[in-house]
Design an enzyme around this catalytic site. Structure first.
Site, PDB file in Angstrom:
ATOM      1  N   GLY A 198       0.833  -1.200   0.000  1.00 62.57           N
ATOM      2  CA  GLY A 198       0.000   0.000   0.000  1.00 62.57           C
ATOM      3  C   GLY A 198       0.865   1.246   0.000  1.00 62.57           C
ATOM      4  O   GLY A 198       2.026   1.218  -0.414  1.00 62.57           O
ATOM      5  N   SER A 199       0.306   2.327   0.513  1.00 62.80           N
ATOM      6  CA  SER A 199       0.993   3.619   0.432  1.00 62.80           C
ATOM      7  C   SER A 199       2.047   3.766   1.535  1.00 62.80           C
ATOM      8  O   SER A 199       1.924   3.157   2.606  1.00 62.80           O
ATOM      9  CB  SER A 199      -0.039   4.735   0.567  1.00 62.80           C
ATOM     10  OG  SER A 199      -0.702   4.594   1.802  1.00 62.80           O
ATOM     11  N   PRO A 200       3.068   4.596   1.296  1.00 70.37           N
ATOM     12  CA  PRO A 200       4.072   4.832   2.346  1.00 70.37           C
ATOM     13  C   PRO A 200       3.431   5.371   3.629  1.00 70.37           C
ATOM     14  O   PRO A 200       3.846   4.995   4.736  1.00 70.37           O
ATOM     15  CB  PRO A 200       5.001   5.876   1.714  1.00 70.37           C
ATOM     16  CG  PRO A 200       4.867   5.647   0.238  1.00 70.37           C
ATOM     17  CD  PRO A 200       3.441   5.230   0.015  1.00 70.37           C
ATOM     18  N   VAL A 202       0.427   4.750   4.981  1.00 71.43           N
ATOM     19  CA  VAL A 202      -0.168   3.655   5.767  1.00 71.43           C
ATOM     20  C   VAL A 202       0.927   2.654   6.175  1.00 71.43           C
ATOM     21  O   VAL A 202       0.853   2.057   7.251  1.00 71.43           O
ATOM     22  CB  VAL A 202      -1.329   2.978   4.995  1.00 71.43           C
ATOM     23  CG1 VAL A 202      -1.930   1.842   5.804  1.00 71.43           C
ATOM     24  CG2 VAL A 202      -2.419   4.007   4.669  1.00 71.43           C
ATOM     25  N   GLY A 203       1.956   2.528   5.357  1.00 70.56           N
ATOM     26  CA  GLY A 203       3.089   1.655   5.717  1.00 70.56           C
ATOM     27  C   GLY A 203       3.664   2.040   7.081  1.00 70.56           C
ATOM     28  O   GLY A 203       4.018   1.168   7.890  1.00 70.56           O
ATOM     29  N   GLU A 220       5.571  -3.333   1.042  1.00 69.29           N
ATOM     30  CA  GLU A 220       5.660  -3.066  -0.402  1.00 69.29           C
ATOM     31  C   GLU A 220       4.930  -1.758  -0.632  1.00 69.29           C
ATOM     32  O   GLU A 220       3.694  -1.731  -0.659  1.00 69.29           O
ATOM     33  CB  GLU A 220       5.010  -4.210  -1.199  1.00 69.29           C
ATOM     34  CG  GLU A 220       5.693  -5.564  -1.043  1.00 69.29           C
ATOM     35  CD  GLU A 220       6.991  -5.676  -1.823  1.00 69.29           C
ATOM     36  OE1 GLU A 220       7.391  -4.693  -2.483  1.00 69.29           O
ATOM     37  OE2 GLU A 220       7.618  -6.746  -1.764  1.00 69.29           O
ATOM     38  N   CYS A 254       1.805   0.691  -9.026  1.00 63.61           N
ATOM     39  CA  CYS A 254       2.861   1.167  -8.111  1.00 63.61           C
ATOM     40  C   CYS A 254       4.164   1.436  -8.853  1.00 63.61           C
ATOM     41  O   CYS A 254       4.890   2.357  -8.504  1.00 63.61           O
ATOM     42  CB  CYS A 254       3.091   0.157  -7.008  1.00 63.61           C
ATOM     43  SG  CYS A 254       3.523  -1.478  -7.618  1.00 63.61           S
TER      44      CYS A 254
END
Ligand code: NAD
Length: 476
Positions: A198-200, A202-203, A220, A254
């Site tokens: 997902g997105s940085p 939310v990472g 990822e 992505c």
């Protein structure tokens, strides 16, 4: 010590499911490899029989064209399963390790043990592939898995849930559907590994939650993946490949080319080739070919991209192609823009949609300097015939992965590790690397019984031992 009640785990609605997985994962640790292979074969058979259901679900979710559905949702998963089936016996075999002189009486191996209970959280842009491909790796490594598909692609999420309940016992693989709150309830549990795509932004939330239980993570993530077209590139070939990589899945990939630097000596000829390639690949009689071009996934993302386009106009961007957006069917035309300042939102945020900024440059060093100022990208693309430029880019720019003279292609090469670096991700996946991500590499050292050289160094420490310790330090 923190109790379960205090940490919130005791009241978590998924604690029962998690504990059932914990028990099953202990049983699976010592199960023969055939148990894993059998599950992979069942999955492969389901995919070969039901590929039309996958195509239908991703079409209902965001009008993904059929060919794109096959190439990006099904084929990489089937290839990953077949690759794992062919190689699992080699990957899972204890690896013999060579013995240093100081360890002469020992032997050493690395065992690959399943991590245990794994959580897989997936995004919406390749909603089937990015949920099921990590599942293949988790199963190959002998784990149980709880899957949280994206809520933004509900048809695909439901299909994954139906597939999983048809193929697997609930305590081995289970789908939990839900939004952010569900994801956070799952993240509070002490999983043995979390695989998040997902997105940085939310990472970071995922990693913080994992830290509370000291759970290992594979992240990822995304970011801005630049493309460089130098003055030696074959510009027709480059334009066709960049257009395909950018506008496949409507730019919601992505590893899609995010923005493009082109050498000023070839920039106007290259833009002409970009337009030709766009017209050839995505237009029919002057309008976007409805069947071959996807849609923006939902209103929120359509609104986000529309506001990026407003900013593009405000900041003086010159639209070279496209530029229209229709909110009724969430269609954004493939768009090329140039003349944007570095401060524009299109040059700062991950675009994740069908808009491609084109930036002419006159020195490779200037481009390298610009890319180095941004967070490390997930993918970096170079179109060139120059060996020297290739070497410079590989040596000087950090990136999750580099693809030379093509777009996106490195993603699905199952012999290559796939993943980001820093802001674009932590850890690698695919093929053997995915198997390792879901395994604990457990070293086992076996010593002979009786006399060993080390015994010569046991206390009490006399003068001779001191001399020997110094000698060993000097020699080995
Ligand atoms: P996202 O981070 O918004 O959501 C991903 C998942 O996290 C979803 O299942 C969602 O329910 C969950 N989630 C969202 N907010 C959460 C929160 N606050 N707490 C816990 N869970 C939460 O990402 P997205 O919009 O679905 O996907 C787009 C992003 O993913 C882009 O940045 C893209 O580059 C990246 N991406 C990376 C890869 C890769 O392989 N590296 C692949 C696809 C997409």
């Amino acid at each position: 010590m923190e109790t379960k009640e205090k940490s919130g785990v005791g009241t978590n609605p998924y604690i029962g499911l998690f504990e059932a997985h914990k028990i099953k994962s202990q049983i699976l640790r010592s199960a023969p490899l055939n148990v894993r292979k059998e599950k992979l074969r069942k999955l492969e058979k389901w995919l070969m029989t039901n590929s039309d259901l996958v195509i239908e679900a991703v079409y209902k979710d965001f009008k993904k064209p059929e060919v794109e559905g096959f190439l990006s949702e099904i084929q990489p998963v089937v290839a990953e399963i077949r690759h794992a089936l062919r190689n699992l016996h080699k990957w899972a075999r204890p690896k013999k390790i060579s013995t240093p002189v100081t360890y002469l009486s020992t032997s050493a191996h690395v065992y690959f043990e399943p991590k245990g209970v794994c959580l897989i959280i997936a995004p919406w842009n390749f909603p089937f592939m990015l949920t099921v491909l990590p599942l293949v790796e988790a199963i190959a490594a002998g784990n149980t898995a709880i899957l949280k598909p994206s809520e933004l692609t509900p048809h695909t999420a439901q299909l994954i849930e139906d597939m999983v309940s048809e193929l697997f016992a609930e305590d081995e693989v289970k789908v939990v559907q839900g939004e952010v709150a569900t994801s956070q309830q799952l993240l509070a549990l002490p999983f043995d590994h979390i695989f998040f795509t997902g997105s940085p932004a939310v990472g970071k939330i995922v990693m913080e939650a994992a830290a509370k239980n000291l759970t290992s993570v594979t992240l990822e993530l995304g970011g801005k993946s630049p493309v460089i077209v130098d003055e030696t590139a074959n510009i027709k070939d480059a334009a066709e490949k960049i257009v395909w990589g950018k506008f496949f899945n409507c730019g919601q990939t992505c590893v899609a080319p995010d923005h493009l630097y082109v050498h000023e000596n070839v920039s106007s000829a290259f833009v002409k080739e970009l337009k030709k390639a766009l017209n050839k690949e995505y237009y029919k009689e002057g309008s976007v070919n409805d069947l071959d071009y996807g849609r923006i996934v939902n209103e929120r993302h359509f609104g986000r991209l529309s506001s990026l386009m407003e900013d593009m106009v405000e900041k003086g961007g010159e639209v070279l192609h496209g530029g229209s957006a229709n909110s009724e069917n969430r269609l954004i035309e493939p768009t090329l823009v140039t003349g944007l300042p570095d401060s524009s939102r299109l040059m700062q945020e991950e675009i994740f949609g069908p808009i491609l900024p084109v930036i002419p440059f006159n020195s490779l060093d200037e481009v390298i300097g610009k890319i180095l100022k941004m967070p490390s990208p997930l993918a970096l693309y170079l179109y060139t015939r120059s060996k020297a430029n290739t070497r410079t880019i590989i040596d000087e720019l950090p990136a999750g992965g580099i693809c030379i003279n093509d777009s996106v292609l490195h993603f699905a090469h199952y012999n290559l590790p796939f993943g980001g670096v820093n802001n674009s991700g932590i850890g690698k996946s695919h093929g053997y690397y995915g198997f390792v991500a879901f395994s604990n590499e457990k070293p086992v050292l076996t010593q002979r019984i009786g006399f060993t050289t080390l015994k010569a160094f046991y206390p009490p420490y006399n003068g001779l031992i001191k001399k020997l310790a110094k000698l060993v330090t000097k020699l080995f």
